[in-house]
Design an enzyme around this catalytic site. Sequence first.
Site, PDB file in Angstrom:
ATOM      1  N   ASP A 155       0.823  -1.213   0.000  1.00 49.07           N
ATOM      2  CA  ASP A 155       0.000   0.000   0.000  1.00 49.07           C
ATOM      3  C   ASP A 155       0.858   1.265   0.000  1.00 49.07           C
ATOM      4  O   ASP A 155       1.977   1.266   0.520  1.00 49.07           O
ATOM      5  CB  ASP A 155      -0.931  -0.023   1.230  1.00 49.07           C
ATOM      6  CG  ASP A 155      -2.126   0.899   1.060  1.00 49.07           C
ATOM      7  OD1 ASP A 155      -2.350   1.401  -0.057  1.00 49.07           O
ATOM      8  OD2 ASP A 155      -2.837   1.127   2.063  1.00 49.07           O
ATOM      9  N   ASN A 175     -10.986  -2.485  -5.694  1.00 49.67           N
ATOM     10  CA  ASN A 175     -10.181  -1.561  -6.514  1.00 49.67           C
ATOM     11  C   ASN A 175     -10.822  -1.241  -7.874  1.00 49.67           C
ATOM     12  O   ASN A 175     -10.421  -0.288  -8.540  1.00 49.67           O
ATOM     13  CB  ASN A 175      -8.755  -2.093  -6.712  1.00 49.67           C
ATOM     14  CG  ASN A 175      -7.887  -1.994  -5.471  1.00 49.67           C
ATOM     15  OD1 ASN A 175      -7.023  -2.832  -5.223  1.00 49.67           O
ATOM     16  ND2 ASN A 175      -8.099  -0.956  -4.659  1.00 49.67           N
TER      17      ASN A 175
HETATM   18  C1  IPE Z   1      -5.602  -2.757  -0.473  1.00 51.29           C
HETATM   19  O1  IPE Z   1      -5.179  -1.441  -0.606  1.00 51.29           O
HETATM   20  C2  IPE Z   1      -5.594  -3.436  -1.811  1.00 51.29           C
HETATM   21  C3  IPE Z   1      -4.273  -3.664  -2.409  1.00 51.29           C
HETATM   22  C4  IPE Z   1      -3.134  -3.366  -1.863  1.00 51.29           C
HETATM   23  C5  IPE Z   1      -4.282  -4.304  -3.706  1.00 51.29           C
HETATM   24  P1  IPE Z   1      -6.221  -0.249  -0.757  1.00 51.29           P
HETATM   25  O2  IPE Z   1      -5.440   0.997  -0.818  1.00 51.29           O
HETATM   26  O3  IPE Z   1      -7.149  -0.517  -1.891  1.00 51.29           O
HETATM   27  O4  IPE Z   1      -7.036  -0.375   0.610  1.00 51.29           O
HETATM   28  P2  IPE Z   1      -7.972   0.671   1.370  1.00 51.29           P
HETATM   29  O5  IPE Z   1      -9.054   1.046   0.426  1.00 51.29           O
HETATM   30  O6  IPE Z   1      -7.124   1.835   1.747  1.00 51.29           O
HETATM   31  O7  IPE Z   1      -8.451  -0.061   2.559  1.00 51.29           O
HETATM   32  C1  IPE Z   2      -1.504   0.206  -3.438  1.00 51.02           C
HETATM   33  O1  IPE Z   2      -1.257   1.583  -3.426  1.00 51.02           O
HETATM   34  C2  IPE Z   2      -1.732  -0.342  -4.818  1.00 51.02           C
HETATM   35  C3  IPE Z   2      -3.103  -0.804  -5.084  1.00 51.02           C
HETATM   36  C4  IPE Z   2      -4.082  -0.768  -4.240  1.00 51.02           C
HETATM   37  C5  IPE Z   2      -3.360  -1.333  -6.404  1.00 51.02           C
HETATM   38  P1  IPE Z   2      -2.446   2.625  -3.482  1.00 51.02           P
HETATM   39  O2  IPE Z   2      -2.759   2.897  -4.908  1.00 51.02           O
HETATM   40  O3  IPE Z   2      -3.586   2.172  -2.663  1.00 51.02           O
HETATM   41  O4  IPE Z   2      -1.776   3.912  -2.841  1.00 51.02           O
HETATM   42  P2  IPE Z   2      -2.437   4.920  -1.808  1.00 51.02           P
HETATM   43  O5  IPE Z   2      -2.949   4.109  -0.660  1.00 51.02           O
HETATM   44  O6  IPE Z   2      -3.537   5.619  -2.519  1.00 51.02           O
HETATM   45  O7  IPE Z   2      -1.329   5.834  -1.423  1.00 51.02           O
HETATM   46 MG    MG Z   3      -4.051   2.388  -0.699  1.00 46.14          MG
END
Ligand code: IPE
Ligand code: IPE
Ligand code: MG
Length: 277
Positions: A48, A96
């Site tokens: 994340d 997502n």
């Molecule tokens: C969790 O991260 C999903 C992945 C890392 C693929 P998100 O960024 O989507 O999670 P939330 O929405 O902050 O909980």
């Molecule tokens: C994790 O990073 C990747 C996926 C969930 C695909 P994020 O895209 O959630 O990054 P933040 O949380 O918005 O910084």
């Molecule tokens: Mg995220």
Amino acid sequence: MIGTYLQGYHLYTPLEDQRVLQNLDKKMNKILNINLQKVPQHVAIIMDGNGRWAKGKGMERVFGHRNALTSIRESVEAASDIGVKAVTLYTFSTENWNRPKYEVNALMSLLVSALKNELPNFHKDNVKIGAIGDISNLPKKAQKILATVIEETKNNSKITLTFALNYGSREEIVNTIKNISKKVVNNELQIEEIDEKVINNHLYTFNLPEVDLMIRTSGEQRISNFLLWQMAYAELYFTDVLWPDFRKNDFFDAIIEYQHRERRFGKTSEQIETPNE
Ligand code: IPE
Ligand code: IPE
Ligand code: MG
């Protein structure tokens, strides 16, 4: 100059070389602090913070996703170095899909190109690839390359790297209940036979060991619908490091922390210390 190390660099090397060597020492120490007899078998990672990492650099979110690849390579290499048998990466969740279309498309193209490009490395490093999630609803191109990479790496044996794609734990549980119910209706299974083992065998993760350690980067402290059943007794490790900055040493930090935890599985501390009593 580095050769002077043999004579005791603190005495003989110039200041600059001392700094290089001391940094090298620090890096090497991390792996030296790991007890190879107590390594988790299965590490699950919620990667994340890509978006925030990119934003911090004044760039688009997708730039963060592109820079996630080095972190994946380093984590798998670190895991493999110390004998972890399975790493599962939360790559794209069922939630997502709710992101902007542009970002979803970019993530899917990145997945396809990364799998294509990394295939020779998977072979070189003896990595077996797997996937969990509702794969049938991924774009056709992604399904195709995934099937190829899974098939071509099926005999690799050092470590299993599983991508959670269109994965959500609740979806997995719904899918599991449907599949078990079908067997009951068809008389292939009796209701009385349903136990934890039967459920385990119907999850997407049926061929993976129990999750011992879950790492989440970026400071968020939640599970976000990842491996709910499988993490029932996992140790949870949260770090503020954003995923594109995550390196081998960050992985080793998580392992060192894991090794300081006492996994009691409901027992008392005394029972763990002296198992025979
Ligand atoms: C969790 O991260 C999903 C992945 C890392 C693929 P998100 O960024 O989507 O999670 P939330 O929405 O902050 O909980
Ligand atoms: C994790 O990073 C990747 C996926 C969930 C695909 P994020 O895209 O959630 O990054 P933040 O949380 O918005 O910084
Ligand atoms: Mg995220």
